[in-house]
Design a protein around this motif. Structure first.
Motif, PDB file in Angstrom:
ATOM      1  N   ALA A   1     -90.120  53.450  91.817  1.00  0.00           N
ATOM      2  CA  ALA A   1     -90.148  53.032  90.414  1.00  0.00           C
ATOM      3  C   ALA A   1     -89.598  54.118  89.507  1.00  0.00           C
ATOM      4  O   ALA A   1     -88.845  53.835  88.564  1.00  0.00           O
ATOM      5  CB  ALA A   1     -91.571  52.658  90.015  1.00  0.00           C
ATOM      6  N   THR A   2     -89.968  55.375  89.786  1.00  0.00           N
ATOM      7  CA  THR A   2     -89.448  56.497  88.985  1.00  0.00           C
ATOM      8  C   THR A   2     -87.932  56.562  89.079  1.00  0.00           C
ATOM      9  O   THR A   2     -87.231  56.765  88.076  1.00  0.00           O
ATOM     10  CB  THR A   2     -90.063  57.817  89.473  1.00  0.00           C
ATOM     11  OG1 THR A   2     -91.487  57.749  89.328  1.00  0.00           O
ATOM     12  CG2 THR A   2     -89.525  58.994  88.678  1.00  0.00           C
TER      13      THR A   2
ATOM     14  N   ARG B   1     -86.241  53.568  87.172  1.00  0.00           N
ATOM     15  CA  ARG B   1     -86.248  53.688  85.717  1.00  0.00           C
ATOM     16  C   ARG B   1     -85.103  54.550  85.209  1.00  0.00           C
ATOM     17  O   ARG B   1     -84.731  54.472  84.032  1.00  0.00           O
ATOM     18  CB  ARG B   1     -87.590  54.266  85.256  1.00  0.00           C
ATOM     19  CG  ARG B   1     -88.729  53.250  85.267  1.00  0.00           C
ATOM     20  CD  ARG B   1     -89.934  53.766  84.504  1.00  0.00           C
ATOM     21  NE  ARG B   1     -90.585  54.852  85.215  1.00  0.00           N
ATOM     22  CZ  ARG B   1     -91.589  54.679  86.079  1.00  0.00           C
ATOM     23  NH1 ARG B   1     -92.046  53.456  86.333  1.00  0.00           N
ATOM     24  NH2 ARG B   1     -92.149  55.719  86.674  1.00  0.00           N
ATOM     25  N   GLN B   2     -84.505  55.339  86.089  1.00  0.00           N
ATOM     26  CA  GLN B   2     -83.374  56.200  85.713  1.00  0.00           C
ATOM     27  C   GLN B   2     -82.026  55.492  85.873  1.00  0.00           C
ATOM     28  O   GLN B   2     -80.990  56.049  85.526  1.00  0.00           O
ATOM     29  CB  GLN B   2     -83.388  57.472  86.565  1.00  0.00           C
ATOM     30  CG  GLN B   2     -84.643  58.307  86.401  1.00  0.00           C
ATOM     31  CD  GLN B   2     -84.734  59.426  87.435  1.00  0.00           C
ATOM     32  OE1 GLN B   2     -83.825  59.602  88.249  1.00  0.00           O
ATOM     33  NE2 GLN B   2     -85.829  60.183  87.410  1.00  0.00           N
TER      34      GLN B   2
ATOM     35  N   GLY C   1     -94.483  49.705  84.920  1.00  0.00           N
ATOM     36  CA  GLY C   1     -93.684  49.685  83.699  1.00  0.00           C
ATOM     37  C   GLY C   1     -92.451  48.796  83.736  1.00  0.00           C
ATOM     38  O   GLY C   1     -91.514  49.029  82.965  1.00  0.00           O
ATOM     39  N   PHE C   2     -92.431  47.779  84.584  1.00  0.00           N
ATOM     40  CA  PHE C   2     -91.283  46.861  84.639  1.00  0.00           C
ATOM     41  C   PHE C   2     -91.625  45.487  84.070  1.00  0.00           C
ATOM     42  O   PHE C   2     -90.989  44.486  84.403  1.00  0.00           O
ATOM     43  CB  PHE C   2     -90.798  46.711  86.090  1.00  0.00           C
ATOM     44  CG  PHE C   2     -90.208  47.967  86.652  1.00  0.00           C
ATOM     45  CD1 PHE C   2     -89.019  48.482  86.154  1.00  0.00           C
ATOM     46  CD2 PHE C   2     -90.860  48.657  87.660  1.00  0.00           C
ATOM     47  CE1 PHE C   2     -88.473  49.645  86.668  1.00  0.00           C
ATOM     48  CE2 PHE C   2     -90.323  49.816  88.182  1.00  0.00           C
ATOM     49  CZ  PHE C   2     -89.124  50.328  87.685  1.00  0.00           C
TER      50      PHE C   2
END
Length: 453
Positions: A105-106, A109-110, A139-140
């Motif tokens: 996920a990290t 997000r980039q 956070g999606f």
């Protein structure tokens, strides 16, 4: 690629390939309860409502381990994401949120790609919302509880997905030449594919069995579209255990059947092995056009006689595919790789070629005048009345004779050589069906009866 791409991303064993099969409405992607089954990125056509797109399966992402294929799998996933219009991040609702999910996920997000979150393995509609709730923290946006196996929830996921895809336009369909790249493990099939495409399309490794699934890649050269199908290395059946390799080899055999032309890759160092002979026999049995590609030619010490001696070796070991063109290449250096397309074009053209009945009978008339059919000890002689081509892919010619049993193998090979000498058919097998007079009379008397030649 003309269609928008949807990348399926996630850690190992969350059900990415099962979701690909569900979205594409096929069972092409190999599904097995073992990490690392999917390694390369594989594309499947799919559609929903008025949208057509390509869904690309990727290997399971692991960021804290650089052993074996994992760095190469990450590279393939990144390439898939770089060409995607939208990504589907798949997580396991039964296992819950893991550190590996958070690491992916990290990274996502980039990336400048919209991401939809699919919480898979939510087989129970009642518990699905509860299982999915844990993943809001990534956070999606709203997590979609789905079951790739049963299909529940995938409709809602696709309804959201198509919002990121352009409407499908009516485009003229371009005929493709389907080219399967087959051979034993480690003969350079994936390297050859990458040399064709000009990018790291398939993972290349000295480890046997790197490619496990059939990988489709569409390229265009001079207005002609080619679908290149990289396949798993085919080993002897007795050495193959049930599992990913077993499924991969079955996919390879299916790829041969759906191809127009097969590139049979041979390792120049090893020469033609018994397994190569069996594979060539399979290509002939399936009636596919063929180009024999001798790879790693750069690794052979040569003199002025080397190529002629090697061609003699090929003719001796693969005499039943003497109609196939042969080319000596190096996928590593690119030596003569660009020449393969010309041979593919010729083989594909000959494979679908049709010849008029009058021309076929001219060849037969001359062939019989030079070498009459054999006569038995009882004085019975074979007679060929006429011939006609009944189908193509491969070219199939029916010969109407008085009795097929009166024509021995030697004479049948002679007739085939005459057709090839006068009509070409280079690069493709041809089939001769010898139909006897009694069978013709039976058909005439009962035209609705199914017949077998």
């Amino acid at each position: 690629m003309s269609l928008p791409v949807v990348a399926i991303i996630g850690r190992p064993n969350v059900g990415k390939s099962t979701l690909v099969n569900r979205l594409a409405e096929v069972r092409d992607a190999i599904v097995h309860d073992e990490p690392g089954v999917t390694r390369d990125r594989t594309y499947r056509p799919a559609y929903w409502r008025d949208r057509d797109f390509l869904v690309v399966d990727t290997g399971g992402l692991v960021f804290d381990d650089d052993t074996e294929f994992l760095p190469l799998i990450r590279e393939q996933a990144m390439l898939a994401l770089s060409e995607a219009s939208v990504a589907i991040f798949v997580v396991d609702g039964q296992a819950g949120l893991t550190g590996a999910d958070e690491a992916i996920a990290t990274w996502l997000r980039q990336q400048p790609v919209p991401v939809l979150l699919a919480v898979n393995k939510c087989e129970s509609p009642e518990r699905g919302a509860i299982q999915a709730a844990e993943f809001w923290s990534l956070g999606f946006g709203e997590p979609f509880p789905i079951s790739s196996i049963h299909g529940s929830g995938t409709g809602e996921l696709l309804d959201q997905l198509v919002e990121y895809l352009p409407p499908s336009e009516d485009v003229e369909e371009v005929e493709e030449i389907k080219v399967a790249i087959v051979g034993r493990p480690n003969v350079g099939k994936s390297s050859l594919l990458n040399a064709f495409v000009g990018e790291q399309r398939a993972i290349v490794s000295p480890i046997s069995g790197t490619t496990r699934d059939a990988i489709d890649t569409v390229v265009e050269r001079q207005g002609q579209r080619y679908r290149l199908i990289d396949t798993a290395g085919i080993r002897k059946k007795k050495n193959v255990e049930y599992g990913p390799e077993f499924f991969g080899i079955n996919r390879a055999f299916k790829s041969i059947r759906r191809a127009d032309v097969v590139l049979m890759v041979i390792d120049a160092i090893d020469g033609v092995t018994e397994q190569d002979q069996k594979l060539a026999g399979r290509i002939l049995e399936d009636g596919r056009a063929c180009v024999i590609v001798v790879n790693k030619w750069d690794a052979i010490e040569k003199d002025s006689y080397t190529i002629y001696e090697y061609e003699k070796h090929l003719q001796g070991r693969l005499h039943f595919t003497e109609w196939a063109e042969t080319i000596f290449v190096s996928a590593l250096t690119g030596l003569r790789v660009d020449k393969i397309i010309d041979l593919v074009n010729t083989a594909a053209e000959q494979h679908k070629r049709r010849v008029s009945t009058s021309v076929i009978n001219e060849v037969l008339e001359e062939a019989v005048s030079w070498h009459t059919p054999p006569t038995t000890r009882q004085g019975r002689q074979g007679k060929i009345y006429y011939g006609t081509q009944v189908t193509s892919r491969p070219p199939t010619i029916t010969l109407f004779v008085n009795n097929p049993d009166l024509f021995n193998d030697s004479y049948r090979r002679y007739i085939e050589r005459q057709f090839r000498q006068h009509l070409g058919f280079k690069g493709t097998p041809i089939r001769l069906l010898w139909r006897g007079k009694k069978l013709r009379d039976l058909e005439r008397n009962n035209p609705n009866r199914a017949t077998k030649v």
